[in-house]
Design a protein around this motif. Sequence first.
Motif, PDB file in Angstrom:
ATOM      1  N   SER A   9       0.756  -1.204   0.184  1.00  0.00           N
ATOM      2  CA  SER A   9       0.007   0.024  -0.102  1.00  0.00           C
ATOM      3  C   SER A   9       0.787   1.231  -0.095  1.00  0.00           C
ATOM      4  CB  SER A   9      -1.032   0.136   1.217  1.00  0.00           C
ATOM      5  OG  SER A   9      -0.240   0.276   2.335  1.00  0.00           O
ATOM      6  N   PHE A  10       2.100   1.202   0.156  1.00  0.00           N
ATOM      7  CA  PHE A  10       2.961   2.372   0.111  1.00  0.00           C
ATOM      8  C   PHE A  10       3.847   2.402  -1.174  1.00  0.00           C
ATOM      9  CE2 PHE A  10       4.064   3.988   4.574  1.00  0.00           C
ATOM     10  CZ  PHE A  10       2.691   4.184   4.951  1.00  0.00           C
ATOM     11  N   GLN A  11       3.253   1.785  -2.226  1.00  0.00           N
ATOM     12  CA  GLN A  11       3.811   1.738  -3.530  1.00  0.00           C
ATOM     13  C   GLN A  11       3.114   3.006  -4.140  1.00  0.00           C
ATOM     14  OE1 GLN A  11       3.065  -1.850  -5.452  1.00  0.00           O
ATOM     15  NE2 GLN A  11       4.796  -2.734  -4.657  1.00  0.00           N
ATOM     16  N   GLU A  12       3.580   3.395  -5.288  1.00  0.00           N
ATOM     17  CA  GLU A  12       3.124   4.861  -5.868  1.00  0.00           C
ATOM     18  C   GLU A  12       1.629   4.467  -6.076  1.00  0.00           C
ATOM     19  OE1 GLU A  12       3.970   7.775  -9.608  1.00  0.00           O
ATOM     20  OE2 GLU A  12       4.873   5.454  -9.648  1.00  0.00           O
ATOM     21  N   HIS A  13       0.927   5.649  -5.621  1.00  0.00           N
ATOM     22  CA  HIS A  13      -0.491   5.780  -5.593  1.00  0.00           C
ATOM     23  C   HIS A  13      -1.266   4.481  -4.720  1.00  0.00           C
ATOM     24  CE1 HIS A  13       0.091   8.472  -8.766  1.00  0.00           C
ATOM     25  NE2 HIS A  13       0.514   7.688  -9.774  1.00  0.00           N
ATOM     26  N   GLY A  14      -0.372   4.124  -3.836  1.00  0.00           N
ATOM     27  CA  GLY A  14      -1.247   3.047  -2.981  1.00  0.00           C
ATOM     28  C   GLY A  14      -2.015   3.655  -1.926  1.00  0.00           C
ATOM     29  N   TRP A  15      -2.977   2.858  -1.379  1.00  0.00           N
ATOM     30  CA  TRP A  15      -3.916   3.454  -0.455  1.00  0.00           C
ATOM     31  C   TRP A  15      -3.254   3.949   0.851  1.00  0.00           C
ATOM     32  CZ3 TRP A  15      -4.537   0.804   4.145  1.00  0.00           C
ATOM     33  CH2 TRP A  15      -4.295  -0.624   4.260  1.00  0.00           C
ATOM     34  N   GLY A  16      -2.086   3.183   1.275  1.00  0.00           N
ATOM     35  CA  GLY A  16      -1.201   3.674   2.412  1.00  0.00           C
ATOM     36  C   GLY A  16      -0.638   5.021   2.170  1.00  0.00           C
ATOM     37  N   THR A  17      -0.172   5.368   0.924  1.00  0.00           N
ATOM     38  CA  THR A  17       0.545   6.425   0.496  1.00  0.00           C
ATOM     39  C   THR A  17      -0.519   7.692   0.487  1.00  0.00           C
ATOM     40  OG1 THR A  17       2.049   5.486  -0.991  1.00  0.00           O
ATOM     41  CG2 THR A  17       1.862   7.802  -1.434  1.00  0.00           C
ATOM     42  N   PHE A  18      -1.660   7.351  -0.018  1.00  0.00           N
ATOM     43  CA  PHE A  18      -2.847   8.377   0.274  1.00  0.00           C
ATOM     44  C   PHE A  18      -3.089   8.650   1.397  1.00  0.00           C
ATOM     45  CE2 PHE A  18      -7.272   9.369   0.986  1.00  0.00           C
ATOM     46  CZ  PHE A  18      -7.675  10.173  -0.046  1.00  0.00           C
ATOM     47  N   LEU A  19      -3.143   7.807   2.519  1.00  0.00           N
ATOM     48  CA  LEU A  19      -3.325   8.340   3.802  1.00  0.00           C
ATOM     49  C   LEU A  19      -2.421   8.900   4.422  1.00  0.00           C
ATOM     50  CD1 LEU A  19      -4.880   5.117   5.285  1.00  0.00           C
ATOM     51  CD2 LEU A  19      -6.156   6.978   4.723  1.00  0.00           C
ATOM     52  N   ALA A  20      -1.108   8.715   4.139  1.00  0.00           N
ATOM     53  CA  ALA A  20       0.121   9.273   4.667  1.00  0.00           C
ATOM     54  C   ALA A  20       0.086  10.744   4.143  1.00  0.00           C
ATOM     55  CB  ALA A  20       1.202   8.670   4.322  1.00  0.00           C
ATOM     56  N   GLN A  21      -0.425  10.721   2.922  1.00  0.00           N
ATOM     57  CA  GLN A  21      -0.236  12.257   2.384  1.00  0.00           C
ATOM     58  C   GLN A  21      -1.437  13.313   2.807  1.00  0.00           C
ATOM     59  OE1 GLN A  21      -1.032  11.384  -1.737  1.00  0.00           O
ATOM     60  NE2 GLN A  21       1.164  11.581  -2.361  1.00  0.00           N
ATOM     61  N   ARG A  22      -2.626  12.641   3.369  1.00  0.00           N
ATOM     62  CA  ARG A  22      -3.720  13.300   3.716  1.00  0.00           C
ATOM     63  C   ARG A  22      -3.335  13.604   5.284  1.00  0.00           C
ATOM     64  NH1 ARG A  22      -8.900  13.587   1.841  1.00  0.00           N
ATOM     65  NH2 ARG A  22      -8.785  13.552  -0.422  1.00  0.00           N
TER      66      ARG A  22
END
Length: 243
Positions: free
Chosen positions: A29-42
């Motif tokens: 989920s921390f890959q590019e455009h992953g859902w974990g990345t999205f949460l981290a950005q938010r």
Amino acid sequence: MALAEAACRGRLLLWPRVVLFGDSITEYSFQEHGWGTFLAQRLVRKCDVLNRGFSGYNTRWAKLLLPRLIPAGAGAESIAAVTLFFGANDSALEELNPKQHVPLEEYAANLKSMVQYLGSVGITEDRVILITPPPLQEAAWEQACLAKGDRLNRRNATAGQYAQACVQVARACGTEVLDLWTLMQKDQDFSSYLSDGLHLSAEGNSFVAAQLWARLREKLSALPSLGPYWRDVDHTDPETSLL
């Protein structure tokens, strides 16, 4: 001012944590455009989003690992939310994948045990979100299995049984639940959500991110941004603003 003196004068900046605990769907989920990345950005400057995904793991192994990831007395009060995202491996067919398979009743018991453990270290059920396995696109996953010399080792109907068990555990324990198996199949072809029939595609990651954020937004909305906005820092006396 020496940095050591500044450290003594100022209050510690302690980031709350969101812990994502799961199998490969969490690990990736921390890959590019992953859902974990999205949460981290938010949640930047509000929370540290920690990826604790373990590819190939099931709830039998996760239950043993959880106390080592979130031990008692190790700042559990700073954890704002925990996601438990297992079932894709537990639901593997026993006769074809006995190493990862976990019987349905044990799967439910393991999830309940993990929720109870989190409660025992101070992470209340309102801070826990269970996530069901997503649906399985059997034709695509069969091709992935055949490429490795294996037979189709999962079934969508079986994944649905584990998803239902996850929902029932959430209801019994008083946690929230994100029922991906049901939501992804609702009035649409879900194959575009999956990259290989099992793991999430870019579209699937976006779907999970949106659904999960809808559940986390209210829980985390009251968290302040850490550190003052740069325009609010007194440049003539930054210590007053920053310490």
